[in-house]
Every structure is written in structure tokens, then in C-alpha cells.
Write a protein that holds these residues in place. Structure first.
Motif, short mmCIF file in Angstrom:
data_model
loop_
_atom_site.label_atom_id
_atom_site.label_comp_id
_atom_site.label_asym_id
_atom_site.label_seq_id
_atom_site.Cartn_x
_atom_site.Cartn_y
_atom_site.Cartn_z
N ALA A 1 -10.34 -58.11 -13.42
CA ALA A 1 -10.26 -56.96 -12.52
C ALA A 1 -11.62 -56.30 -12.36
CB ALA A 1 -9.25 -55.95 -13.05
N SER A 2 -12.38 -56.23 -13.45
CA SER A 2 -13.73 -55.67 -13.38
C SER A 2 -14.62 -56.50 -12.46
CB SER A 2 -14.33 -55.60 -14.79
OG SER A 2 -13.56 -54.80 -15.63
N THR A 3 -14.51 -57.82 -12.59
CA THR A 3 -15.28 -58.72 -11.73
C THR A 3 -14.88 -58.56 -10.27
OG1 THR A 3 -15.45 -60.33 -13.53
CG2 THR A 3 -15.83 -61.15 -11.30
N LEU A 4 -13.57 -58.45 -10.03
CA LEU A 4 -13.07 -58.27 -8.67
C LEU A 4 -13.57 -56.97 -8.07
CD1 LEU A 4 -11.24 -59.48 -6.48
CD2 LEU A 4 -9.32 -58.25 -7.50
N ALA A 5 -13.60 -55.91 -8.88
CA ALA A 5 -14.10 -54.61 -8.40
C ALA A 5 -15.54 -54.74 -7.95
CB ALA A 5 -13.99 -53.57 -9.52
N SER A 6 -16.34 -55.44 -8.74
CA SER A 6 -17.75 -55.63 -8.39
C SER A 6 -17.90 -56.44 -7.10
CB SER A 6 -18.47 -56.34 -9.54
OG SER A 6 -19.81 -56.63 -9.20
N ARG A 7 -17.12 -57.51 -6.99
CA ARG A 7 -17.21 -58.37 -5.80
C ARG A 7 -16.82 -57.63 -4.51
NH1 ARG A 7 -19.42 -61.31 -9.02
NH2 ARG A 7 -18.75 -63.39 -9.72
N LEU A 8 -15.82 -56.75 -4.61
CA LEU A 8 -15.31 -56.05 -3.43
C LEU A 8 -15.97 -54.70 -3.19
CD1 LEU A 8 -11.48 -56.76 -3.84
CD2 LEU A 8 -13.14 -58.02 -2.46
N GLY A 9 -16.90 -54.32 -4.07
CA GLY A 9 -17.59 -53.05 -3.91
C GLY A 9 -16.73 -51.86 -4.24
N MET A 10 -15.70 -52.05 -5.05
CA MET A 10 -14.80 -50.97 -5.45
C MET A 10 -15.15 -50.51 -6.85
SD MET A 10 -11.21 -52.66 -4.12
CE MET A 10 -10.21 -51.22 -4.50
N SER A 11 -14.85 -49.25 -7.16
CA SER A 11 -15.12 -48.74 -8.49
C SER A 11 -14.07 -49.26 -9.47
CB SER A 11 -15.10 -47.21 -8.50
OG SER A 11 -13.78 -46.73 -8.31
N GLY B 1 -14.72 -46.09 -3.13
CA GLY B 1 -16.13 -46.38 -3.37
C GLY B 1 -16.47 -46.49 -4.84
N GLY B 2 -17.63 -47.04 -5.13
CA GLY B 2 -18.06 -47.24 -6.51
C GLY B 2 -18.62 -45.97 -7.12
N ASP B 3 -17.75 -45.09 -7.61
CA ASP B 3 -18.20 -43.81 -8.17
C ASP B 3 -17.76 -43.64 -9.62
OD1 ASP B 3 -15.52 -43.59 -7.75
OD2 ASP B 3 -15.59 -41.68 -6.69
N SER B 4 -17.49 -44.73 -10.30
CA SER B 4 -17.03 -44.64 -11.68
C SER B 4 -18.18 -44.78 -12.66
CB SER B 4 -15.99 -45.75 -11.95
OG SER B 4 -15.68 -45.82 -13.32
N GLU B 5 -18.17 -43.91 -13.68
CA GLU B 5 -19.21 -43.99 -14.70
C GLU B 5 -19.16 -45.30 -15.47
OE1 GLU B 5 -17.55 -41.35 -13.98
OE2 GLU B 5 -18.91 -39.64 -13.86
N ASP B 6 -17.98 -45.92 -15.55
CA ASP B 6 -17.84 -47.17 -16.29
C ASP B 6 -18.45 -48.36 -15.56
OD1 ASP B 6 -16.58 -46.04 -18.42
OD2 ASP B 6 -14.56 -46.58 -17.81
N ASP B 7 -18.74 -48.22 -14.27
CA ASP B 7 -19.25 -49.34 -13.50
C ASP B 7 -20.54 -49.90 -14.08
OD1 ASP B 7 -17.13 -49.12 -11.82
OD2 ASP B 7 -18.20 -48.05 -10.25
N GLU B 8 -21.33 -49.03 -14.75
CA GLU B 8 -22.59 -49.48 -15.32
C GLU B 8 -22.38 -50.38 -16.53
OE1 GLU B 8 -24.55 -45.85 -16.22
OE2 GLU B 8 -25.21 -45.50 -14.17
N THR C 1 -14.84 -64.80 -5.94
CA THR C 1 -13.90 -63.74 -5.57
C THR C 1 -12.49 -64.31 -5.41
OG1 THR C 1 -15.65 -62.53 -4.42
CG2 THR C 1 -13.37 -61.97 -3.86
N ALA C 2 -12.39 -65.49 -4.79
CA ALA C 2 -11.08 -66.11 -4.58
C ALA C 2 -10.40 -66.40 -5.91
CB ALA C 2 -11.24 -67.41 -3.78
#
Length: 337
Positions: free
Chosen positions: A28-38, A150-157, A166-167
Motif C-alpha cells: 500500500a505504501s508503494t502504491l501510494a507513492s506510485r499514484l502520488g497519494m499520501s 494529495g501527499g501531505d502525510s508526515e509518514d511519507d518521508e 504499479t499494476a
């Protein structure tokens, strides 16, 4: 032999549940990064909704079978367990950090949803109209999440990104969610049969055995997230799951069954317990606000982005856990009465 089969089901279910939850967090973390989601948005959608699927399935089937006590008890009981056990246990093991967005947006929204859903049930009936109203609110909530993805989560770092496409991340997420649901269903089956053999009432089974079983995906996902230091994902999973339980898990049984009758004791005891734990969580988060930039849990220096977050010490999470233990004691007394 029956008891052995129940124990085997629980053991196998726990193993599959633990592994699939741990892997789901990474995917899920990888998917968030790929899709530009937090990470927070992924937690409140894919992880939260996915881990709440067992509650939806169990409550819907129970409502169609005429077991209103299980349907309602499962939804309310899961919310109580998510805060009083899942979140509290995570906080006792790993002191939690709550981000600004959760404090200012998601937590107040959860409080509003709790008050709204309880207001609909005060008349002792969850009608089909009430079900459609809750379902409409769920659609509005999903729209809200889409507007704030949008990517506004502190954990994203701090996210570890897997070297997968992505698939594959999408497909693997769906498979892992299916494993979570299947393993939780296995646990619920064994536990429910054991409870019924002791003559425990339908409502109590829904509030305890089934609610605990269907909350296991949330517990596994939250503990896996906390272990990896993804605290936004911990909070997002619990808050998103609780909102979905009230707007979705309560809505669909009401719609499918044409309406559910609700015991007044469920509102007075279990509804108030859910509201009380939600309020206690909000008080603990607000009372733990820190304007500094030092993580008291680890002693490390945080970036300025994390200033004004809430740092919840272990003892405050232990208070939630104690409240949950008190509630379970009351349920135990009710079951024996």
C-alpha cells in the motif's frame, strides 16, 4: 474433535492474517507513492475500507438472516475494539505520533459521524431510509477523500518503496485484502461456534466474538504500521475503518433487510461506549499537543513539518485500554445475567 478444529482454524487464521497485513502495508505504501497519494489517504481508503470488508459481509449476511443483534453489534463492537483495543494496544507498544491533518480534519469528522449515526438509531429502528441516508453520507465521505488525496502525510518521508510495478501493487493489494478477509472469517467461524456452544446471546456474540474477529485485519494492519513507524497509517486505518463501519456496515444491512430493530440496551450501553471512547481519544490527542520539535517517545529531533503534532505517551493509551477492559467486564456481567 470439534474443539481441535476450532483451535486449528484460529491458529491458521492468525498466521495468514499476520503475514498478509505486514505485506499489505509495504504494498500500500508503494502504491501510494506510485499514484502520488499520501500514506494517510491510502490508509483511510484502501487499507481502512479493505480491512472493514469482513464487518460489511458479516453484518449484511446476519441482517438477511434476521439476526439484527449480530448486524448492529458487529458494527458498534468493531468501532469500540478499534479504539479501545487496536489503537490503544499500538499506543502502549509504540508511542503514537498524530499528524496535523488527523487532528484538524479526520478526528472531528469521526466525531460527527458517530453523533450522526447514533441520532438515526435513537428511535430504536434502523430503517431502510436510514440505510440510504448513511450510504449517501458514505458517498460524500469518499468524495471528500478524493478531493484531499494529495501527499501531505508526515509518514511519507519514511516509506519503504518496493521495486514492483504499479499494476503488480494493485493486484497484490487486492490479493492481500482477500487473504485478510478469508483469514478473519476463519477466525470468526471458530470463535462464534465456541461462543454459541456456551449459550451466549446473539448481541453479545456480535459485540465481542464476531466484532473482535472482524477487527483482526485492522489490528494486524495497525500493528504492522506502528512497527514500521508509519503512525499516520495507524490512525488512518482506525479512523477510516470506524467511519466506514458506521456509514457502510450499518447502511447496507438496513437497506438489504428493509430495516433493523435495535434493542434500547444496545444504544444505552454500546452506543454510549462507542461515543465515549471516541471522545476519550479526541481528548487524549488534543491534550497531548506539542508545539516543540522533539519526539519524546524516541528522543530524536523531528523536522519542522512535525511541529505542533500530538505525541501520545504510553500511559494515555493504557487509559483507553483500561476503559475497554471495563466495558468488556460489563459485557461479561450482562452475558452471565
Amino acid at each position: 474433535m470439534e474443539i481441535l478444529s476450532f483451535v486449528a482454524a484460529i491458529a491458521v487464521g492468525f498466521v495468514i492474517l499476520s503475514w498478509s497485513a505486514d505485506r499489505l502495508i509495504e504494498v500500500a505504501s508503494t502504491l501510494a507513492s506510485r499514484l502520488g497519494m499520501s500514506i494517510l489517504t491510502i490508509g483511510m481508503t484502501i487499507v481502512a475500507f479493505g480491512t472493514s470488508a469482513p464487518e460489511l459481509l458479516v453484518s449484511s449476511v446476519a441482517a438477511l438472516d434476521g439476526s439484527a443483534g449480530i448486524a448492529i453489534g458487529n458494527a458498534l463492537g468493531s468501532n469500540i475494539i478499534n479504539i479501545g483495543l487496536v489503537l490503544a494496544l499500538c499506543g502502549v507498544i509504540y508511542p503514537l505520533v498524530v499528524s496535523r491533518r488527523i487532528i484538524t480534519r479526520e478526528l472531528p469528522l469521526l466525531g460527527l459521524v458517530v453523533a450522526f449515526s447514533l441520532a438515526l438509531m435513537l428511535d430504536g429502528d434502523l430503517s431502510q431510509t436510514d440505510g440510504f441516508i448513511l450510504a449517501g453520507a458514505l458517498v460524500a465521505y469518499c468524495y471528500y477523500l478524493a478531493r484531499h488525496s494529495g501527499g501531505d502525510s508526515e509518514d511519507d518521508e519514511e516509506v519503504v518503496i518496493l521495486s514492483i510495478s504499479t499494476a503488480r501493487a494493485v493486484v497484490e493489494s487486492l490479493v492481500l485484502l482477500a487473504l485478510l478477509m478469508g483469514s478473519s472469517k476463519l477466525l470468526v467461524w471458530g470463535a462464534s461456534e465456541l461462543a454459541r456452544s456456551f449459550g451466549i446471546s446473539e448481541v453479545i456474540i456480535g459485540l465481542t466474538v464476531i466484532a473482535f474477529g472482524t477487527s483482526l485485519p485492522e489490528m494486524a494492519a495497525a500493528l504492522a504500521s506502528a512497527r514500521k513507524g508509519l503512525f499516520d497509517l495507524v490512525m488512518a486505518t482506525v479512523i477510516g475503518s470506524n467511519i466506514f463501519n458506521l456509514l457502510g456496515v450499518l447502511a447496507f444491512p438496513g437497506i438489504l433487510s428493509g430495516g433493523l430493530k435495535i434493542d434500547s440496551l444496545v444504544i444505552q450501553r454500546d452506543g454510549l461506549a462507542m461515543a465515549g471512547l471516541t471522545a476519550a481519544l479526541a481528548i487524549i490527542v488534543v491534550s497531548s499537543l506539542s508545539m516543540g520539535n522533539t519526539d519524546k517517545a524516541s528522543g530524536s529531533t523531528l523536522s519542522l513539518r512535525r511541529a505542533a503534532c500530538s505525541y501520545i505517551p504510553r500511559y494515555k493509551s493504557a487509559i483507553l485500554l483500561a476503559c475497554f477492559a471495563g466495558y468488556m467486564t460489563i459485557l461479561g456481567i450482562s452475558a452471565l445475567a
